[in-house]
Design a protein around this motif. Structure first.
Motif, short mmCIF file in Angstrom:
data_model
loop_
_atom_site.label_atom_id
_atom_site.label_comp_id
_atom_site.label_asym_id
_atom_site.label_seq_id
_atom_site.Cartn_x
_atom_site.Cartn_y
_atom_site.Cartn_z
N HIS A 67 0.86 -1.18 0.00
CA HIS A 67 0.00 0.00 0.00
C HIS A 67 0.90 1.24 0.00
O HIS A 67 1.98 1.21 0.58
CB HIS A 67 -0.91 0.01 1.24
N PRO A 68 0.49 2.33 -0.65
CA PRO A 68 1.31 3.54 -0.59
C PRO A 68 1.67 3.89 0.86
O PRO A 68 0.83 3.84 1.75
CB PRO A 68 0.40 4.60 -1.22
N GLY A 69 2.94 4.21 1.04
CA GLY A 69 3.45 4.50 2.37
C GLY A 69 4.15 3.33 3.00
O GLY A 69 4.92 3.49 3.95
N SER A 70 3.91 2.13 2.49
CA SER A 70 4.54 0.93 3.06
C SER A 70 5.94 0.76 2.49
O SER A 70 6.10 0.36 1.34
CB SER A 70 3.70 -0.32 2.78
N GLU A 71 6.91 1.11 3.30
CA GLU A 71 8.31 0.92 2.93
C GLU A 71 8.71 -0.49 3.36
O GLU A 71 7.95 -1.18 4.04
CB GLU A 71 9.17 1.98 3.59
N LEU A 72 9.90 -0.90 2.99
CA LEU A 72 10.36 -2.24 3.34
C LEU A 72 10.34 -2.44 4.86
O LEU A 72 9.95 -3.50 5.35
CB LEU A 72 11.76 -2.49 2.78
N SER A 73 10.70 -1.42 5.61
CA SER A 73 10.69 -1.53 7.07
C SER A 73 9.28 -1.78 7.60
O SER A 73 9.09 -2.51 8.58
CB SER A 73 11.28 -0.27 7.72
N ASP A 74 8.27 -1.19 6.97
CA ASP A 74 6.88 -1.42 7.38
C ASP A 74 6.45 -2.85 7.06
O ASP A 74 5.73 -3.48 7.84
CB ASP A 74 5.95 -0.43 6.68
#
Length: 179
Positions: A67-74
């Motif tokens: 989802h937009p905003g989901s970086e690898l860390s998320d």
């Protein structure tokens, strides 16, 4: 509590599907969803209510990758949450842009239209594949891509044999001794 009593007693037939979609505060904020703490409170209230009613009923959560905003860390945070909750989602939904939604606007523009802040979106096949595989880290077919994601995310602590590890290290080929 009255609503939950009514729901659990009369309207759940063993499983209740719910859609937290993500647990990273950054991602849930962009989704316009409740955060992890709200989800965990609901899970506990649901458990206690069913215990009180003497029922064995379960929650079936729906999570989304990329989802937009989901970086690898998320995505790694979500994988750890799934591990800690004992979930093994059999189906994983990858974000698909849908016309007319704020999420799609963020995906195409890279900007949150509500705040003007920049928003990361996984668009490459490899980035989306890593986020998706992390949600099903236990499947052997995903081990290699999960290891790659953990290396890129600087989370090698999750590769190993401990109870908190998501995957085991890559097997080294056995060396044949020359005689």
């Amino acid at each position: 509590d009255d609503f939950l009593y009514e729901l659990c007693k009369y309207h759940v037939s063993g499983q209740l599907k719910i859609a937290p979609e993500h647990i990273s505060d950054r991602v849930t904020r962009l989704m316009g969803k409740s955060n992890r703490a709200v989800y965990l409170r609901f899970v506990e209230k649901f458990r206690r209510m069913n215990e009180r009613l003497g029922k064995k009923q379960y929650l079936v959560p729906y999570f989304m990758s990329s989802h937009p905003g989901s970086e690898l860390s998320d995505a790694i945070e979500l994988a750890e949450f799934i591990r800690d909750m004992g979930y093994h989602p059999q189906q994983v939904q990858d974000f698909i842009p849908t016309p007319g939604t704020l999420s799609t606007c963020m995906w195409y523009t890279g900007i949150d239209p509500m705040t003007g802040e920049k928003v990361y979106s996984a668009k490459s096949y490899e980035d989306k594949r890593m986020q998706r595989a992390l949600m099903q880290y236990w499947l052997p077919k995903n081990h290699e891509i999960v290891r790659k994601a953990l290396h890129l995310g600087h989370r090698e602590d999750l590769i190993g044999y401990g109870p908190k590890c998501l995957v085991r290290p890559r097997r080294q080929p056995k060396q044949v001794k020359k005689v």
